[in-house]
Write a protein that holds these residues in place. Structure first.
Motif, PDB file in Angstrom:
ATOM      1  N   THR A 193      59.957  -0.939  -7.504  1.00 38.97           N
ATOM      2  CA  THR A 193      58.962  -0.069  -6.881  1.00 38.97           C
ATOM      3  C   THR A 193      58.241  -0.780  -5.625  1.00 38.97           C
ATOM      4  N   LEU A 197      54.525   2.872  -0.951  1.00 38.72           N
ATOM      5  CA  LEU A 197      54.822   4.657  -1.604  1.00 38.72           C
ATOM      6  C   LEU A 197      54.117   4.731  -2.532  1.00 38.72           C
ATOM      7  N   GLU A 201      57.137   8.587  -5.079  1.00 36.67           N
ATOM      8  CA  GLU A 201      58.292   8.064  -4.536  1.00 36.67           C
ATOM      9  C   GLU A 201      58.633   6.774  -5.346  1.00 36.67           C
ATOM     10  N   ASN A 202      58.446   6.373  -6.684  1.00 36.64           N
ATOM     11  CA  ASN A 202      58.145   4.587  -6.858  1.00 36.64           C
ATOM     12  C   ASN A 202      58.926   5.484  -8.374  1.00 36.64           C
ATOM     13  N   GLN A 204      62.339   2.620  -6.625  1.00 43.21           N
ATOM     14  CA  GLN A 204      63.217   3.373  -5.454  1.00 43.21           C
ATOM     15  C   GLN A 204      64.720   2.446  -6.427  1.00 43.21           C
TER      16      GLN A 204
END
Length: 528
Positions: A193, A197, A201-202, A204
């Motif tokens: 994480t 962001l 979007e997490n 990643q």
């Protein structure tokens, strides 16, 4: 440039176990002059000259100049030194090997009709020499090689695939590349994480070398080292026929059967250079072995016309070689993530043939570029008795359609969507280019002195990638009572680039490789 490499990476990620790349096609079409020692001494410029067994590979019309029979053999020895510059650091490597220049038999015939000459030839030559070694190393604070695998895994995850799917395939079909499987298995990549962001979007999928940098902004710096050794070559058998009309017009053709034997061994190592023993990354090493074997077929057609006794003009067309190739691939990865997994088990190793049980074979077809050649030769003291001739000046201009390299799957029930993408990438990656060759000979009774020069232009479309090959040559020859011996030295100067890895979302780092080397060639033969 970034868009091209993004497209290529997307193709690689969709290819499954392993994949061909645009540069794989280039190695079968971008190589310097070859031939007998005489041909190499004059820069390979024999397109309008004739009377050399090397005509099989350049302009087969030149075989029709033979009135007698020749047998020749051309052993050689080559050596190269590569200086590679990567992120400001330079490194030098050397490699040497034996090779075979054009060797074979020519049978010449003559009569008193309008078609007053003919010739048949069978020859063999190493048209490409893959023996080479390069290595480079440097510090990188910009990118990690693990990011390529993170991007591949992220693309698969966006389609709903889990890590388990990526490691074990879905319905027997891989959803990520072999390298990505190795990276997942050894924890070179994992999920994080990333602060700052949005939740959408997490988490990643990231390279562990960047873990702490992305998490809290800690310094990122790695040492990267890459060594590559290639072996083998392309050995081509040629069968040529030619005819002469009134010693004015010469026509010929040759059928080429190239046999490919290529091996590449590569080791890439990335090591943490920050000195932080708690950032979950110490080092990772990827070892790869790639082999390609196969056979091809091509046709060369040519004509030579005597404008005057001393002036000859030539035209030759080489069709694409149609290769049937089989590749095998082996890879292993070792990654040390310090205390990330748990103490005492920080280093994991995986291999494609054991841990992942991946079938390492793939079959495909490759069509090489077209070649079109215009040539000219001026004979000094052009009399019918060649013993009285005093030499010549000769030149070739060759146009090569590097953009027309084409892949196609040879597997049954396999769609060609991946290869269509690679073919489009080749169009975007390369450009068509010219090659120039010029040479000359001066004859002193039984002794001849020769000089030559050849220049092979940049096949890359992007101005960042500068490649060229230049060859300077010279030699001596001896002719007496049907026996001949030629000795030649060819000095090579080459510029090229090498990418250790490619990323879709940032600039790609590469090494600039400048090579210098030479080839010592000897041809021995006799007339009968």
């Amino acid at each position: 440039m970034k868009n091209i490499l993004l497209f290529i990476l997307a193709l690689i990620c969709s290819a499954g176990a392993f994949a061909q790349l645009p540069e794989d096609a280039l190695k079968y079409s971008w190589f310097g002059p070859n031939g007998t020692a005489r041909t190499q001494a004059i820069g390979g410029a024999v397109g309008a000259l004739g009377a050399d067994v090397s005509a099989n590979y350049v302009n087969p019309a030149g075989l029709a100049f033979y009135k007698t029979n020749d047998f020749v053999v051309s052993p050689g020895y080559s050596f190269i030194k590569n200086n590679s510059t990567f992120r400001g650091d330079s490194k030098t490597d050397n490699k040497s090997s034996f090779n075979l220049g054009t060797s074979g038999l020519v049978l010449g015939f003559s009569n008193n009709s309008k078609w007053n000459g003919a010739a048949f030839s069978i020859a063999v030559s190493q048209t490409a020499n893959f023996n080479n070694r390069i290595s480079y190393s440097g510090q990188n604070n910009f990118s990690s090689y693990g990011e390529q695998y993170a991007a591949d895994a992220a693309a698969a995850a966006s389609q709903g695939y889990s890590f388990d799917d990526m490691l074990n395939d879905v319905n027997g079909q891989p959803v990520v590349s072999t390298g990505t499987k190795l990276a997942l298995y050894t924890y070179l990549i994992d999920t994080l994480t990333v602060p700052g962001l949005p939740a959408s979007e997490n988490p990643q999928i990231v390279s562990m070398a960047l873990w702490k940098n992305l998490k809290n902004g800690a310094p990122f710096l790695v040492n990267q080292q890459h060594s590559i050794e290639t072996k083998g070559g392309i050995t081509e058998i040629a069968i040529g026929l030619a005819a002469a009309r009134m010693d004015k017009l010469y026509l010929g053709g040759s059928l080429g059967i190239p046999i490919v034997n290529y091996e590449k061994n590569s080791v890439f190592t990335e090591t943490d250079a920050t000195g932080d023993v708690n950032n979950n990354f110490e080092h990772s090493t990827l070892t790869e072995k790639f082999t390609s074997k196969g056979i091809g077929l091509n046709l060369k057609l040519g004509a030579i016309y005597k404008v005057a006794e001393q002036l000859r003009l030539g035209l030759a067309v080489h069709t694409p070689t149609i290769y049937g190739l089989k590749d095998t691939y082996y890879a292993s990865m070792t990654t040390n993530t310090e205390n990330y997994i748990h103490p005492g088990n920080s280093t994991l190793t995986a291999s494609s043939d054991q841990t992942l049980n991946i079938n390492p074979d793939i079959k495909y077809d490759l069509n090489s570029p077209w070649r079109i050649m215009l040539s000219g030769a001026y004979i000094i003291n052009a009399v019918e008795d060649v013993k009285q001739q005093r030499g010549f000046i000769t030149a070739d201009i060759e146009y090569v359609t590097y953009k027309s390299n084409r892949y196609k799957s040879a597997e049954e029930n396999n769609d060609n969507n991946y290869y269509k993408g690679i073919n489009q990438a080749i169009k975007d990656y390369y450009k068509n280019a010219f090659n120039f060759r010029v040479g000359g000979e001066l004859k002193f009774t039984t002794i001849m002195a020769r000089l030559g020069f050849s220049y092979y232009m940049d096949p890359y479309k992007d101005s960042e990638l500068k490649g060229k090959k230049m060859f300077l040559s010279g030699g001596l020859g001896y002719r007496n009572k049907g026996i001949f011996v030629d000795l030649t030295y060819v000095h090579s100067l080459t510029d090229d680039v090498n990418f250790p890895y490619r990323l879709p979302d940032k600039a790609n780092t590469f090494a600039v490789v400048k090579g210098t080397g030479g080839n010592i060639a000897m041809t021995m033969g006799f007339k009968f």
